[in-house]
Design an enzyme around this catalytic site. Structure first.
Site, PDB file in Angstrom:
ATOM      1  N   TYR A 281       0.909  -1.232  -0.025  1.00  0.00           N
ATOM      2  CA  TYR A 281      -0.018   0.004   0.006  1.00  0.00           C
ATOM      3  C   TYR A 281       0.789   1.195   0.052  1.00  0.00           C
ATOM      4  CZ  TYR A 281      -3.330  -3.466   1.742  1.00  0.00           C
ATOM      5  OH  TYR A 281      -4.091  -4.428   1.775  1.00  0.00           O
TER       6      TYR A 281
ATOM      7  N   LYS B  15      -3.529  -4.347  -9.966  1.00  0.00           N
ATOM      8  CA  LYS B  15      -2.327  -4.099  -9.519  1.00  0.00           C
ATOM      9  C   LYS B  15      -1.013  -4.128 -10.240  1.00  0.00           C
ATOM     10  CE  LYS B  15      -4.169  -6.165  -5.074  1.00  0.00           C
ATOM     11  NZ  LYS B  15      -5.155  -4.995  -4.541  1.00  0.00           N
TER      12      LYS B  15
ATOM     13  N   HIS C 257      -7.317  -0.351  -1.603  1.00  0.00           N
ATOM     14  CA  HIS C 257      -6.796  -1.256  -2.370  1.00  0.00           C
ATOM     15  C   HIS C 257      -5.089  -1.295  -2.358  1.00  0.00           C
ATOM     16  CE1 HIS C 257     -10.387  -3.275  -3.600  1.00  0.00           C
ATOM     17  NE2 HIS C 257     -11.045  -1.877  -3.930  1.00  0.00           N
TER      18      HIS C 257
END
Length: 350
Positions: free
Chosen positions: A286, A328, A297
Site C-alpha cells: 500500500y 495491481k 486497495h
C-alpha cells in the site's frame, strides 16, 4: 527483384534502395546496394517482392526459411514477431535487442524509434541479470523495453519491463513505542495492550490476536526489532540479538533475509507491506493507509527474487496476469547485496 543469400544477410542491388528502402524502410543501404536481414527478406519474399538465390539456385519460401533457421538462432520466433508488428502497421528494424520499433505515423528518418523488442520462446529461461541490463540500456536512450513471448502455438504476448522506484506516502515507518515480545513457533507476539494497539492502528503492523495482544510476522518483527521498537525474547525470557533472530527465522524460512531486505526497503520508502500469500506473492503493498478500518486497495504485488534468478516465463506470465486482473502492478524486488532493485512487468497491447 533478384537477391542473394550471403551468410546471415540477403543482398540486393541498387534498385532495391529505391523500391524497398525509400518506400518501406526495409534493410540498410550499403556499398551501393541494400542489405536485408533474414526476417526482412522472408517477409518480402512471402509477399512476392523479392526472389532469393543461393549459389545460383532460386529458393522457394520453404527452402529459404529452412536456410535462415540454420543461420540465425530463434529465426522462426523472430519472423513471427516481425510479421505481427508489420501487420499492426509499425515500421520495424532489426537491432541488437532483436527489433527497434517506430511510433505509428513515423518512420526512420522522421523520428527516433521508441521501443526495443526482445523475442523469447515461452520455453526459454530469462536471466534477471540480463533483463536488468537490457532494460537499463533501453532506458538510458529513452526507449520502452518490450518482451515478445511466443508460445508453443505461436501466439504472442507482449510485456513491458521497466525499472521502478516506488515511493510511499506514509509519514512515519513506525510509531515511537517500546515493548516486549515473544518469539513463538513461527511468529512473534507483543503483549502490551497500549503498544499493540498503537502498532496496529497507527503503524499497520501485524494482526490483533485479541483486544490486547498483537501478532507480528517475522519480517515485521525484525524490522521493528532493528528500530528498537520491540525487544524479542524466547519463551524462556532470553532476549535475542539481531543475528540470533535472523538465524532462527532463516531456519524457519530459507529466503527470510532476502525477503526482509525487500520489506525493509518498502517500509523505509514510505509503504505499508503486508503478506501477499492470497495472491501467490511475497507482499501486497500500500502506498498510503489512513485507517485500518478503511483499508484501501493495495497498489502493488511484490515478489522477491535473488540477483541470479532465472524467470520461467509461464510462471512470470501467471504472476503478471493475476496482478493485472486485480488491478495491481506486478513488481519484482531483485536482491542486490543488502539493497534491492525493482522491475515492473506488465502486459501491454501493441
Amino acid at each position: 527483384m533478384k537477391t542473394q543469400l550471403k551468410e546471415d544477410r540477403v543482398l540486393a542491388g541498387k534498385e532495391a534502395v529505391a523500391e524497398l528502402y525509400k518506400t518501406g524502410y526495409f534493410g540498410r543501404p550499403r556499398d551501393g546496394g541494400l542489405e536485408l536481414s533474414l526476417v526482412e527478406a522472408a517477409y518480402l519474399q512471402s509477399r512476392g517482392k523479392i526472389d532469393i538465390e543461393l549459389e545460383g539456385k532460386l529458393l522457394d519460401f520453404r527452402e529459404f526459411f529452412e536456410q535462415a533457421s540454420l543461420r540465425q538462432q530463434n529465426f522462426e520466433l523472430k519472423y513471427i514477431v516481425y510479421k505481427d508488428l508489420k501487420e499492426r502497421g509499425y515500421y520495424v528494424q532489426p537491432s541488437a535487442a532483436d527489433f527497434r520499433v517506430y511510433p505509428r505515423g513515423s518512420h526512420p528518418g522522421k523520428s527516433a524509434a521508441k521501443i526495443f523488442v526482445h523475442v523469447l520462446s515461452e520455453r526459454q529461461l530469462l536471466s534477471v541479470k540480463l533483463l536488468q541490463e537490457s532494460v537499463e540500456s533501453a532506458e538510458n536512450v529513452h526507449k520502452q523495453f518490450i518482451l515478445a513471448v511466443v508460445d508453443e502455438e505461436s501466439d504472442l504476448t507482449f510485456y513491458e519491463v521497466k525499472s521502478a522506484s516506488p515511493k510511499g506516502e506514509m509519514s512515519e515507518p513506525f510509531p515511537a513505542v517500546k515493548t516486549n515480545a515473544t518469539f513463538l513457533e513461527d511468529r512473534v507476539i507483543a503483549w502490551d495492550a497500549e503498544a499493540s494497539g498503537t502498532l496496529y492502528a497507527r503503524g499497520f503492523y501485524g494482526k490483533m490476536l485479541d483486544s490486547e495482544r498483537l501478532q507480528l510476522s517475522l519480517v515485521e518483527s525484525l524490522y521493528l526489532f532493528s528500530r528498537g521498537i520491540i525487544i524479542v525474547r524466547d519463551r524462556k525470557g532470553k532476549a535475542f540479538s539481531f543475528d540470533e533472530f535472523v538465524e532462527k527465522a532463516s531456519r524457519i524460512e530459507g529466503s527470510f533475509l532476502r525477503k526482509f531486505s525487500a520489506y525493509k526497503a518498502l517500509r523505509d520508502s514510505g509503504h505499508v507491506a503486508k503478506t501477499g500469500f492470497k495472491f501467490g506473492t511475497h507482499f501486497r503493498v500500500y502506498r498510503k493507509v489512513e485507517s485500518i478500518e478503511k483499508l484501501p486497495h493495495s497498489e502493488y504485488l511484490v515478489n522477491v527474487i535473488p540477483g541470479d534468478h532465472e524467470f520461467r516465463l509461464p510462471v512470470m506470465s501467471g504472476a503478471v496476469r493475476l496482478a493485472n486482473s486485480v488491478r495491481k502492478r506486478m513488481i519484482f524486488a531483485v536482491e542486490k547485496g543488502e539493497e534491492v532493485e525493482y522491475l515492473d512487468i506488465s502486459r501491454v497491447k501493441m
